[in-house]
Design a protein around this motif. Structure first.
Motif, PDB file in Angstrom:
ATOM      1  N   VAL A 227       0.838  -1.202   0.000  1.00  0.00           N
ATOM      2  CA  VAL A 227       0.000   0.000   0.000  1.00  0.00           C
ATOM      3  C   VAL A 227       0.872   1.251   0.000  1.00  0.00           C
ATOM      4  CG1 VAL A 227      -1.736   1.318   1.264  1.00  0.00           C
ATOM      5  CG2 VAL A 227      -1.892  -1.187   1.153  1.00  0.00           C
ATOM      6  N   PHE A 228       1.845   1.289   0.915  1.00  0.00           N
ATOM      7  CA  PHE A 228       2.730   2.456   1.016  1.00  0.00           C
ATOM      8  C   PHE A 228       3.533   2.644  -0.269  1.00  0.00           C
ATOM      9  CE2 PHE A 228       7.018   4.063   1.919  1.00  0.00           C
ATOM     10  CZ  PHE A 228       6.702   5.333   2.406  1.00  0.00           C
ATOM     11  N   SER A 229       4.075   1.564  -0.824  1.00  0.00           N
ATOM     12  CA  SER A 229       4.893   1.659  -2.029  1.00  0.00           C
ATOM     13  C   SER A 229       4.070   2.146  -3.216  1.00  0.00           C
ATOM     14  CB  SER A 229       5.525   0.304  -2.353  1.00  0.00           C
ATOM     15  OG  SER A 229       6.370  -0.124  -1.304  1.00  0.00           O
ATOM     16  N   GLY A 230       2.836   1.648  -3.332  1.00  0.00           N
ATOM     17  CA  GLY A 230       1.976   2.080  -4.429  1.00  0.00           C
ATOM     18  C   GLY A 230       1.665   3.560  -4.359  1.00  0.00           C
ATOM     19  N   ILE A 231       1.323   4.042  -3.156  1.00  0.00           N
ATOM     20  CA  ILE A 231       1.026   5.473  -2.973  1.00  0.00           C
ATOM     21  C   ILE A 231       2.275   6.307  -3.237  1.00  0.00           C
ATOM     22  CG2 ILE A 231       0.346   7.225  -1.276  1.00  0.00           C
ATOM     23  CD1 ILE A 231      -1.401   5.062   0.050  1.00  0.00           C
ATOM     24  N   LEU A 232       3.436   5.814  -2.782  1.00  0.00           N
ATOM     25  CA  LEU A 232       4.695   6.538  -2.984  1.00  0.00           C
ATOM     26  C   LEU A 232       5.021   6.668  -4.469  1.00  0.00           C
ATOM     27  CD1 LEU A 232       7.246   7.842  -1.776  1.00  0.00           C
ATOM     28  CD2 LEU A 232       8.288   5.557  -1.765  1.00  0.00           C
ATOM     29  N   VAL A 233       4.826   5.600  -5.224  1.00  0.00           N
ATOM     30  CA  VAL A 233       5.099   5.640  -6.668  1.00  0.00           C
ATOM     31  C   VAL A 233       4.209   6.666  -7.355  1.00  0.00           C
ATOM     32  CG1 VAL A 233       4.893   4.316  -8.814  1.00  0.00           C
ATOM     33  CG2 VAL A 233       5.988   3.289  -6.822  1.00  0.00           C
ATOM     34  N   VAL A 234       2.927   6.657  -7.032  1.00  0.00           N
ATOM     35  CA  VAL A 234       1.993   7.617  -7.629  1.00  0.00           C
ATOM     36  C   VAL A 234       2.405   9.045  -7.288  1.00  0.00           C
ATOM     37  CG1 VAL A 234      -0.385   8.447  -7.666  1.00  0.00           C
ATOM     38  CG2 VAL A 234       0.071   5.985  -7.635  1.00  0.00           C
ATOM     39  N   PHE A 235       2.797   9.255  -6.036  1.00  0.00           N
ATOM     40  CA  PHE A 235       3.170  10.598  -5.582  1.00  0.00           C
ATOM     41  C   PHE A 235       4.410  11.110  -6.300  1.00  0.00           C
ATOM     42  CE2 PHE A 235       5.732  13.297  -2.775  1.00  0.00           C
ATOM     43  CZ  PHE A 235       4.844  14.339  -2.547  1.00  0.00           C
ATOM     44  N   ILE A 236       5.486  10.313  -6.325  1.00  0.00           N
ATOM     45  CA  ILE A 236       6.731  10.826  -6.903  1.00  0.00           C
ATOM     46  C   ILE A 236       6.624  10.980  -8.429  1.00  0.00           C
ATOM     47  CG2 ILE A 236       8.163   9.915  -5.054  1.00  0.00           C
ATOM     48  CD1 ILE A 236       8.984   7.623  -6.812  1.00  0.00           C
ATOM     49  N   GLU A 237       5.788  10.158  -9.065  1.00  0.00           N
ATOM     50  CA  GLU A 237       5.630  10.316 -10.513  1.00  0.00           C
ATOM     51  C   GLU A 237       4.800  11.550 -10.847  1.00  0.00           C
ATOM     52  OE1 GLU A 237       6.154   5.811 -12.317  1.00  0.00           O
ATOM     53  OE2 GLU A 237       4.149   6.674 -12.191  1.00  0.00           O
TER      54      GLU A 237
END
Length: 307
Positions: A227-237
């Motif tokens: 969950v955290f990794s998915g949200i992080l990827v969306v945020f940084i992209e």
């Protein structure tokens, strides 16, 4: 304060071409793309009979039937030159590999980049069922090399470059930076509309299939990691285009981006995709990262002396 921020943004990013660039940055980019292209094509040649041969897993007749009439498909070119498929394939491989070697060495870079770009398209049309995002990136980066001058300082036959050439190279680097920012935003925006990126499902399913992974990912991970990794990827992209302009923050961003693509290469099996974007992010932003690290080191030294 707002006017000052806008002024700095205009001065540093859009008007001042020297901001965040080194003298030979586009030359480094040329070498990196040429070497990567050789590496990527070599992976296909390793399974020549499967992927590159005219009678491979998807033969040329099939891919030609689904191509447009104006596409430089290898079967169409072979017929036009009155050559057998195998003979044309050998010729195309030699010309493509030779042009990439010349491009890496900095010999006749404009000609070699045009030839490399053309034969990249030729092979892409016969391999399109196996293509994905990395091939689009690679084609755009090769296109940059066909448009802008690159074979000057870092070449086996070095040539003297004037201010006009250097400015054109700086424009090219700025264009690559903007292209990266736009593609990351587009990718992040697409993920933003997918619930599977926010509940961890997408990453969990991607990392649970060991058939294409270079390294198998451990299953003993809390679901919160996905969950955290998915949200992080969306945020940084999505916010790459803004975060990369902020001193110190951009260093953390690029390190995170490089780590993300390394993770993709190792645990999702997308090795060419991960390697290419790691290389390009480092090449086009390395000077700003070094600038930040030097400032951080100076602050640390002052703090140490104060203590």
């Amino acid at each position: 304060m707002k006017k000052k921020a806008l002024y700095l943004l205009k001065e540093n990013i859009f008007c001042c071409l020297d901001y965040g660039q080194s003298k030979y940055q586009f030359e480094y980019f040329r070498i990196a793309i040429a070497l990567f292209s050789l590496f990527n094509f070599g992976a296909f040649l390793y399974d020549y009979e499967v992927f590159v041969s005219p009678d491979g897993i998807i033969n040329w007749e099939v891919t030609q039937a689904s191509s447009f009439w104006f596409d430089p498909h290898p079967a169409r070119l072979a017929n036009w030159l009155n050559m057998s498929y195998q003979s044309f394939n050998v010729l195309a491989i030699c010309l493509y590999v030779g042009s990439l070697v010349m491009l890496a060495l900095g010999v006749f870079t404009r000609l070699s980049s045009v030839v490399a770009f053309f034969f990249f398209l030729v092979f892409s049309l016969s391999l399109y069922p196996f293509l994905y995002g990395v091939d689009l990136y690679q084609s755009v980066f090769l296109l940059f090399l066909t448009i802008f001058p690159s074979g000057y300082a870092l070449s086996v036959t070095p040539k003297k470059s004037d201010d006009k050439i250097l400015n054109q190279q700086k424009i090219a680097v700025r264009g690559i930076q903007i292209y990266l920012a736009l593609t990351y935003f587009s990718a992040g925006f697409g993920k933003f509309s997918m619930d599977s990126w926010f509940n961890g499902e997408f990453l969990y399913l991607s990392l649970s299939d060991p058939t294409y992974q270079l390294l198998s990912f451990t299953y003993n991970v809390h679901y919160g990691f996905y969950v955290f990794s998915g949200i992080l990827v969306v945020f940084i992209e999505m916010f790459y285009c803004m975060l990369v302009l902020i001193p110190y923050v951009r260093t953390v961003l690029i390190i995170t981006i490089v780590g993300m693509h390394l993770f993709i290469a190792l645990f999702m099996g997308l090795i060419p995709f991960g390697v290419l974007l790691m290389i390009v992010n480092l090449v086009v932003w390395y000077l700003l990262i070094l600038t930040d690290l030097k400032k951080i080191f100076k602050i640390y030294k002052r703090y140490e002396l104060a203590i």
